[in-house]
Design a protein around this motif. Structure first.
Motif, PDB file in Angstrom:
ATOM      1  N   ARG A   3      -1.466   1.734  -6.396  1.00 40.40           N
ATOM      2  CA  ARG A   3      -1.454   2.473  -5.175  1.00 40.40           C
ATOM      3  C   ARG A   3      -2.675   1.719  -4.426  1.00 40.40           C
ATOM      4  N   ASN A   4      -2.249   1.574  -3.056  1.00 36.92           N
ATOM      5  CA  ASN A   4      -3.019   0.629  -2.147  1.00 36.92           C
ATOM      6  C   ASN A   4      -3.692   1.472  -1.072  1.00 36.92           C
ATOM      7  N   GLN A   5      -4.867   0.916  -0.530  1.00 36.95           N
ATOM      8  CA  GLN A   5      -5.491   1.645   0.481  1.00 36.95           C
ATOM      9  C   GLN A   5      -5.807   0.648   1.624  1.00 36.95           C
ATOM     10  N   ASP A  45      -0.813   3.786   4.163  1.00 39.52           N
ATOM     11  CA  ASP A  45      -1.486   3.383   3.142  1.00 39.52           C
ATOM     12  C   ASP A  45      -3.189   3.166   4.008  1.00 39.52           C
ATOM     13  N   GLY A  71      -4.018   7.355   4.028  1.00 37.94           N
ATOM     14  CA  GLY A  71      -3.967   8.017   2.630  1.00 37.94           C
ATOM     15  C   GLY A  71      -3.090   9.292   2.586  1.00 37.94           C
ATOM     16  N   ALA A 123      -7.171  -2.720  -0.508  1.00 32.64           N
ATOM     17  CA  ALA A 123      -7.865  -2.405  -1.760  1.00 32.64           C
ATOM     18  C   ALA A 123      -6.987  -1.742  -2.535  1.00 32.64           C
ATOM     19  N   HIS A 124      -7.073  -2.030  -3.837  1.00 32.33           N
ATOM     20  CA  HIS A 124      -5.994  -1.893  -4.844  1.00 32.33           C
ATOM     21  C   HIS A 124      -6.531  -0.886  -6.121  1.00 32.33           C
ATOM     22  N   ALA A 125      -5.628   0.270  -6.374  1.00 33.21           N
ATOM     23  CA  ALA A 125      -6.266   0.964  -7.402  1.00 33.21           C
ATOM     24  C   ALA A 125      -4.983   0.810  -8.566  1.00 33.21           C
ATOM     25  N   SER A 126      -5.271   1.380  -9.500  1.00 33.73           N
ATOM     26  CA  SER A 126      -4.156   1.425 -10.607  1.00 33.73           C
ATOM     27  C   SER A 126      -2.810   1.991 -10.387  1.00 33.73           C
ATOM     28  N   GLY A 130      -8.866   8.108  -0.273  1.00 36.04           N
ATOM     29  CA  GLY A 130      -7.419   7.946   0.325  1.00 36.04           C
ATOM     30  C   GLY A 130      -6.527   8.077  -0.665  1.00 36.04           C
ATOM     31  N   ARG A 131      -6.822   7.502  -2.112  1.00 35.85           N
ATOM     32  CA  ARG A 131      -5.812   7.369  -3.133  1.00 35.85           C
ATOM     33  C   ARG A 131      -5.812   7.846  -4.454  1.00 35.85           C
ATOM     34  N   GLY A 153      -9.319   5.328 -12.510  1.00 34.16           N
ATOM     35  CA  GLY A 153      -8.437   4.667 -11.509  1.00 34.16           C
ATOM     36  C   GLY A 153      -8.645   3.205 -11.072  1.00 34.16           C
ATOM     37  N   TYR A 154      -9.673   2.651 -11.963  1.00 36.41           N
ATOM     38  CA  TYR A 154     -10.027   1.141 -11.567  1.00 36.41           C
ATOM     39  C   TYR A 154      -8.470   0.189 -11.842  1.00 36.41           C
ATOM     40  N   LEU A 155      -8.574  -0.612 -11.213  1.00 37.48           N
ATOM     41  CA  LEU A 155      -7.526  -1.598 -11.249  1.00 37.48           C
ATOM     42  C   LEU A 155      -7.758  -2.134 -12.710  1.00 37.48           C
ATOM     43  N   VAL A 189      -8.119  -0.794   4.018  1.00 40.61           N
ATOM     44  CA  VAL A 189      -9.355  -0.560   4.124  1.00 40.61           C
ATOM     45  C   VAL A 189      -9.737  -0.845   5.561  1.00 40.61           C
TER      46      VAL A 189
END
Lengths: 233, 233
Positions: free
Chosen positions: B70-72, B184, B187, B64-67, A144-145, A227-229, B74
């Motif tokens: 960016r949020n997804q 979110d 995507g 869920a949070h990425a760098s 998704g992101r 892209g890990y947090l 879930v």
DNA sequence: CGCCAGGTTGATTGCTGTCAACGCAAGTGG
DNA sequence: CCACTTGCGTTGACAGCAATCAACCTGGCG
């Protein structure tokens, strides 16, 4: 090619509790249907019910199908893992081998009925489902992101953990799946996957060996591109 | 606002077996922590361990949070549903309310330990995990292979099943989540979601009522645009 | 040694993202 | 009671990343 006895013993050791009596074990054993399939074969499972598949050897993919021939690889699975294969719903699912594989196939409902008597078996099934759920949620975030580079980097880091081997201090992965499978897993095209490999190779982060070998030269750099947090919320 | 007793009774009725003894029920009850949160609040769960959350009233999202912020989304969850909230892994997860909600929060490990004694409780947990896994896999297909129109159509069909109500022969949905949450979840960006709503509206397939109301005028047409697999394999 | 499926690379298109302005409805305070 | 504010959603113009279309290359296998 493994014998049925070898396969079932391995399965029992990993997914059935040690305390289980011989008769109970025999009942589970009678539910197991051994399937020994060549490379790149779709298992003909009854789409009307759920299944449980144990991978004795080889490697498999669980694929979801949308209209217009679009496929999404929902999960890859490797030896000693147990997979829940859902019945057809709004989309259908197929399980295919990536290489020659030995599998044990169970009907989910029958298995769960038998397990009703034993909490430890259910715990084990629950753990299987939870770890699949966890990986599936991570995949949602990826699909998704994340950008194409991040998707491939995440994929390689994940594969390194699951099937990577240490070699001369570096992680080496022998990928059992084709570029198409990788693309279908990451929601990209084969061309984009190929280009991302080229980018990572040119950066000196990975080295490719033949079509399936990948040497992770700089795991830190790969993780940084996944892209890990990075920091706590 | 529901009382703790009301909430726990509802939870027990849906997710604990009827045969459970009073003492066992009390032990589960002692694990339940009631949380009554206003709209748009992030629950401060300990990220170091898994949790189990029961939705008594309201609506929630698992994100869920990425760098790079960016949020997804879930999963969305509605009353009477049980959610497995994972501990922080390569990405972190937060649970937030979409509207004022009454929740029961359990520590997963403690709950599972108690459940060890009772197969029926484990079966129930397993069913919860399996249905989440199933939805998550469908989402993977949506995020990986569907177009913006198909994503919104799939989303609306799914929401119709889960929280739609019949009104004058048509399905009506009162969406508890904002356009951002929908974006979110699918995507996409809020602009793209908005444009897709406009397209479906112009085609006469849906009608929007205020910001959160959606009337499904032509469910068939919506399903046809959802990218579902139309014919058997 | 030669085939050929699978992989790579290049040119171009197009869907969705980005940036920006505007609309609208609900809330607030003078 | 109405002007102002504010948050969310919509619409428009444009850009960019990945998809598509098309050669070309390669390495694994007979």
């Amino acid at each position: 090619m493994m014998t049925f006895a070898e396969q079932f013993d391995r399965f029992a050791q990993l997914h059935l509790p040690a305390h289980l009596g011989d008769d109970a074990i025999l009942r589970f054993r009678s539910l197991a249907r051994p399937v020994d399939a060549a490379r790149d074969v779709a298992l003909g499972l009854d789409e009307g019910s759920d299944h449980l598949v144990f991978v004795s050897s080889g490697a498999i993919k669980l694929v979801a199908h949308a209209s217009a021939g679009r496929n999404q690889v929902v999960a890859f699975h490797f030896p000693d893992e147990l997979v829940v294969v859902p019945a057809r719903a709004e989309h259908s699912y197929t399980l295919s081998t990536l290489r020659k594989s030995d599998l044990l196939v169970f009907d989910y409902a029958s298995f769960a009925d038998l397990a009703r008597s034993d909490p430890a078996v259910l715990r084990s099934l629950l753990d299987t489902a939870r770890s699949s759920l966890s990986r599936s949620r991570e995949k949602s975030l990826t699909l998704g992101r994340k950008t194409a580079t991040e998707r491939l980097a995440s994929f390689l880091v994940g594969m390194a953990h699951r099937i990577g081997v240490e070699r001369e201090g570096l992680t080496f992965i022998d990928l059992p799946m084709s570029r198409r499978d990788i693309a279908d897993s990451l929601g990209l095209t084969i061309e984009t996957v190929s280009r991302q490999f080229t980018i990572l190779r040119d950066l000196g982060i990975v080295r490719t060996v033949g079509k399936s070998g990948v040497q992770l030269v700089d795991l830190r750099a790969l993780e940084a591109r996944a892209g890990y947090l990075t920091e706590a919320a």
